[in-house]
Design a protein around this motif. Structure first.
Motif, mmCIF file in Angstrom:
data_model
loop_
_atom_site.group_PDB
_atom_site.id
_atom_site.type_symbol
_atom_site.label_atom_id
_atom_site.label_comp_id
_atom_site.label_asym_id
_atom_site.label_seq_id
_atom_site.Cartn_x
_atom_site.Cartn_y
_atom_site.Cartn_z
ATOM 1 N N GLN A 166 0.639 1.045 4.465
ATOM 2 C CA GLN A 166 0.785 2.498 4.563
ATOM 3 C C GLN A 166 0.287 3.260 3.344
ATOM 4 O O GLN A 166 0.249 4.470 3.338
ATOM 5 N N GLY A 167 -0.112 2.570 2.300
ATOM 6 C CA GLY A 167 -0.630 3.216 1.102
ATOM 7 C C GLY A 167 0.214 2.891 -0.119
ATOM 8 O O GLY A 167 1.430 2.712 -0.014
ATOM 9 N N ALA A 168 -0.427 2.834 -1.267
ATOM 10 C CA ALA A 168 0.244 2.420 -2.502
ATOM 11 C C ALA A 168 1.148 3.502 -3.079
ATOM 12 O O ALA A 168 2.054 3.196 -3.845
ATOM 13 N N ARG A 171 3.766 9.271 2.076
ATOM 14 C CA ARG A 171 3.186 8.015 1.610
ATOM 15 C C ARG A 171 1.712 8.035 1.964
ATOM 16 O O ARG A 171 1.324 8.611 2.982
ATOM 17 N N GLY A 172 0.884 7.433 1.126
ATOM 18 C CA GLY A 172 -0.531 7.394 1.439
ATOM 19 C C GLY A 172 -1.359 6.643 0.423
ATOM 20 O O GLY A 172 -0.838 6.074 -0.542
ATOM 21 N N HIS A 173 -2.669 6.699 0.644
ATOM 22 C CA HIS A 173 -3.624 5.976 -0.193
ATOM 23 C C HIS A 173 -4.165 6.834 -1.328
ATOM 24 O O HIS A 173 -4.695 6.295 -2.300
ATOM 25 N N ASP A 174 -4.060 8.153 -1.209
ATOM 26 C CA ASP A 174 -4.619 9.077 -2.205
ATOM 27 C C ASP A 174 -3.476 9.799 -2.915
ATOM 28 O O ASP A 174 -2.727 10.542 -2.287
ATOM 29 N N LEU A 175 -3.355 9.588 -4.218
ATOM 30 C CA LEU A 175 -2.232 10.144 -4.984
ATOM 31 C C LEU A 175 -2.171 11.668 -4.891
ATOM 32 O O LEU A 175 -1.108 12.232 -4.648
#
Length: 111
Positions: A76-78, A91-95
């Motif tokens: 789901q993303g860091a 939640r996601g991949h792009d801060l």
């Protein structure tokens, strides 16, 4: 000119925020401090996560936690923003995109 060694040796057993990630987080933090919403922060670097916690007062529980969990990168993303009650707000991949969930907290009605 030679590059200076980092002040602390790298620890492969800990997750950390890199310089760009910290710049994005601290920019958001500065806007909330200027608005009088946040007054303190803390950072934790653990085996599985780097955590940036924000506080209204230093003696309280964190209002929000901004977490980086690299093991979730392919799922789901860091990155995640977690509320005081433990709910994952985004939640996601792009801060930068994940942190946008907090932008609407700065908008308050006038009057």
């Amino acid at each position: 000119m030679m590059n200076a060694a980092p002040p602390f040796p790298a620890d492969p057993d800990r997750v950390v925020f890199n310089r760009q990630e910290l710049a994005v987080i601290l920019s958001l933090y500065g806007r909330f401090v200027a608005a009088g919403e946040w007054r303190d922060y803390g950072m934790s670097f653990l085996r599985d996560a780097a955590i940036f916690s924000v506080f209204r007062r230093a003696t309280e529980h964190p209002l929000y936690r901004i977490e980086k969990r690299p093991k979730l990168r392919n799922a789901q993303g860091a990155y995640a923003v977690i509320g005081m009650d433990g709910r994952i707000l985004k939640r996601g991949h792009d801060l930068a995109m994940v942190l946008r969930v907090l932008d609407k907290k700065l908008i308050r009605p006038i009057g």
